[in-house]
Design a protein around this motif. Structure first.
Motif, PDB file in Angstrom:
ATOM      1  N   GLY A 136       1.233   3.833  -3.085  1.00  0.00           N
ATOM      2  CA  GLY A 136       0.870   5.215  -2.755  1.00  0.00           C
ATOM      3  C   GLY A 136       2.026   6.184  -2.925  1.00  0.00           C
ATOM      4  N   TRP A 168      -0.783   4.635   4.774  1.00  0.00           N
ATOM      5  CA  TRP A 168      -0.808   5.415   3.517  1.00  0.00           C
ATOM      6  C   TRP A 168      -0.768   6.901   3.835  1.00  0.00           C
ATOM      7  CZ3 TRP A 168      -3.882   9.069   1.146  1.00  0.00           C
ATOM      8  CH2 TRP A 168      -3.786   9.198  -0.239  1.00  0.00           C
ATOM      9  N   SER A 186      -4.423   2.190  -3.976  1.00  0.00           N
ATOM     10  CA  SER A 186      -3.314   1.644  -3.173  1.00  0.00           C
ATOM     11  C   SER A 186      -3.826   0.501  -2.299  1.00  0.00           C
ATOM     12  CB  SER A 186      -2.694   2.728  -2.279  1.00  0.00           C
ATOM     13  OG  SER A 186      -2.298   3.831  -3.045  1.00  0.00           O
ATOM     14  N   ARG A 244       2.235   9.670   3.004  1.00  0.00           N
ATOM     15  CA  ARG A 244       2.029  10.893   2.214  1.00  0.00           C
ATOM     16  C   ARG A 244       2.357  12.143   3.042  1.00  0.00           C
ATOM     17  NH1 ARG A 244      -0.997  11.159  -2.328  1.00  0.00           N
ATOM     18  NH2 ARG A 244      -0.058  13.218  -2.314  1.00  0.00           N
ATOM     19  N   VAL A 260       0.850  -1.201   0.000  1.00  0.00           N
ATOM     20  CA  VAL A 260       0.000   0.000   0.000  1.00  0.00           C
ATOM     21  C   VAL A 260       0.884   1.250   0.000  1.00  0.00           C
ATOM     22  CG1 VAL A 260      -1.655   1.312   1.400  1.00  0.00           C
ATOM     23  CG2 VAL A 260      -1.969  -1.141   1.102  1.00  0.00           C
ATOM     24  N   ARG A 261       1.916   1.250   0.838  1.00  0.00           N
ATOM     25  CA  ARG A 261       2.794   2.421   0.924  1.00  0.00           C
ATOM     26  C   ARG A 261       3.577   2.607  -0.380  1.00  0.00           C
ATOM     27  NH1 ARG A 261       4.172   3.874   7.014  1.00  0.00           N
ATOM     28  NH2 ARG A 261       5.371   5.493   6.017  1.00  0.00           N
ATOM     29  N   LEU A 283      -5.746   6.664  -2.686  1.00  0.00           N
ATOM     30  CA  LEU A 283      -5.921   5.774  -1.527  1.00  0.00           C
ATOM     31  C   LEU A 283      -6.615   4.469  -1.899  1.00  0.00           C
ATOM     32  CD1 LEU A 283      -5.884   5.240   1.556  1.00  0.00           C
ATOM     33  CD2 LEU A 283      -8.016   6.540   1.707  1.00  0.00           C
ATOM     34  N   TRP A 294      -3.857  -0.081   6.821  1.00  0.00           N
ATOM     35  CA  TRP A 294      -3.447   0.352   5.475  1.00  0.00           C
ATOM     36  C   TRP A 294      -3.677   1.853   5.297  1.00  0.00           C
ATOM     37  CZ3 TRP A 294      -6.531  -4.169   2.816  1.00  0.00           C
ATOM     38  CH2 TRP A 294      -5.758  -5.323   2.824  1.00  0.00           C
TER      39      TRP A 294
END
Ligand code: CMC
Length: 428
Positions: A243, A397, A252, A401, A239-240, A249, A393
């Motif tokens: 992203g 995320w 991801s 960011r 996910v990271r 979002l 998650w």
């Protein structure tokens, strides 16, 4: 090495790399200048020693079997908190006040429906489709109905995006269940809390009056809490990573669902039950399967055993084992799979191979047995994991960011062919 730096001697020169401090746990060596200064890169297959980021969300101590969400030990959280409160805790820095909690619940409830067109999408999947594939596709499809990009610097915008995804995702998980069971799909009920609402969306029968079973709801709540975050695991890192390209979002998270699906990760809960059923069908000879798991010429592994970080015990497995006992007693269920699991655990924990390698039952060893007792089909187990992991998650995320982490782009050590000239097909 001195206290706050590491000195590398290479090619007749000396280079210094600062130590990055932690509040607890591993400190890191900041090697961001390594390649520029030395022409070398580090190689760490499976990232066993590589910190991908600096995080404030979840801490786990694999040697002592400890897990904290924002500093709160998992044992206390599992006993005293609720999944909704844990979602707030992970997404924010601390536990909510009464007003903050009410605001968060209200925020989720305002999105407690999914566009009706989405029902047509789920209709086209065959009933045999694996629920994780359906869930990933539906999560991606949600973007089409909610295309606005999230401004992570705006607290309001980020809160809305999180609340929206949390609300709608529980529908998608419930819908994949109902699809599998051949039941009509429905929207949420605002009079219920998050877990009750999910339970109702899954289990309400068209031909029966609906009854909320508090034993089942409490069990679900606990299981979701235990899965809520686990720092930089495979799906969270996915996910990271996705992203970090400033991908949205929802997209991801959809990638994270695919990563979670694998049997070495979240898919292990399904694999555990399949393994227990296989052992049972084969006469219940547990020792035979322990031997198979030890045999390096055999691909078989004891599913639900071992963990990349926990080398003592998985604290979540302890809590789940106790929850399984309580649920089986409360529901008056007897399950052969549980007997086999207990035998397997005993044999493996006394075996030198498992002791030497520090292989203990992990969270997935018992979660599947509970899901089965609750009447959830095996292929749905990883969907339950995904529902639990969602707040982790989203929080990770958001953190990635807000910290403005650069795009994830590892290097490689190349060992392929060196430069050579193209040869026409006729001459090969
Ligand atoms: N059964 C038999 N042997 C095992 C097992 C197992 N379940 N797990 C690890 N080993 C052995 C492995 O063969 C290796 O032996 P050797 O040193 O002789 O080569 C040694 O233990 C170290 O294993 P590894 O694969 O290098 O360890 P890892 O940190 O890369 O893998 C793992 C961790 C979880 C992927 C692995 O233990 C495994 O495959 N377990 C079964 C799948 C499972 O239960 N996954 C759920 C993980 S917890 C939930 C989650 O986070 O998603």
């Amino acid at each position: 090495m001195s206290d706050n730096k590491v000195i590398l001697n290479y090619d007749g020169k000396s280079f210094e790399y600062p130590i990055v401090e932690s509040t607890i746990g591993d400190r890191g060596i900041d090697i961001s200048k390594l390649r520029d200064q030395t022409g070398l890169i580090t190689l760490d297959l499976g990232y066993k020693n590589t910190g991908a980021t600096i995080s404030n969300i979840t801490y786990l101590d694999g040697d002592n079997g400890e897990l904290y969400y924002r500093g709160y030990p998992i044992e206390q959280i599992a006993e005293k908190s609720s999944f909704t409160e844990v979602m707030y805790l992970l997404l924010n820095d601390d536990l909510p006040t009464t007003e903050q909690f009410a605001g968060f619940e209200k925020g989720i409830k305002q999105y407690n429906f999914v566009a009706d067109e989405m029902k047509r999408l789920i209709d086209v999947f065959p009933r045999s489709a694996h629920p994780m594939g359906v869930l990933s596709a539906l999560t991606s499809a949600l973007i089409a109905f909610n295309p606005k990009a999230v401004d992570v610097r705006s607290k309001e915008d980020m809160d809305h995006a999180a609340e929206m995804l949390i609300a709608k995702f529980s529908h998608l998980c419930a819908w994949t269940y109902r699809k599998k069971m051949g039941l009509s799909i429905n929207h949420g009920d605002d009079s219920l809390n998050y877990v009750e609402n999910f339970y109702k969306m899954c289990f309400r029968r068209p031909n029966q009056e609906f009854h909320l079973d508090s034993t089942v709801v409490n069990a679900l709540d606990k299981l979701l809490i235990l899965h809520a975050d686990h720092e930089q695991n495979c799906s969270t890192s996915t996910v990271r990573m996705v992203g970090s390209a400033h991908t949205g979002l929802f997209a991801s998270v959809s990638a994270g669902i695919s990563a979670l699906w694998g049997p070495l990760h979240g898919g292990a809960n399904q694999a555990v039950i399949e393994m227990l059923e296989m052992i049972e069908k084969d006469g219940g000879d547990v020792a035979k399967y322990v031997e198979k798991a030890k045999n390096k010429d055999d691909d078989f592994r004891l599913m639900g055993f071992g963990h990349r970080v926990y080398k003592n015990f998985d604290p979540r497995a302890r809590i789940i084992k106790k929850a399984a006992d309580d649920i089986f007693a409360a529901l008056g269920i007897e399950d052969k799979a549980l007997d086999i699991a207990l035998q397997l655990e005993k044999v493996a924990l006394e075996d030198e191979y498992f002791i030497e390698r520090k292989l203990y039952p992990n969270v997935d060893f018992y979660s599947g047995i509970i899901y089965r007792a609750l009447g959830i089909p095996t292929e749905m187990f990883t969907v339950m994991f995904a529902l639990g992991r969602l707040p982790g998650w989203i929080s990770q995320w958001k953190e990635m960011r807000l910290h403005n982490d650069p795009i994830g782009r590892p290097r490689q050590v190349y060992q392929g062919a060196t430069k050579r000239d193209y040869v026409d097909m006729s001459a090969r």
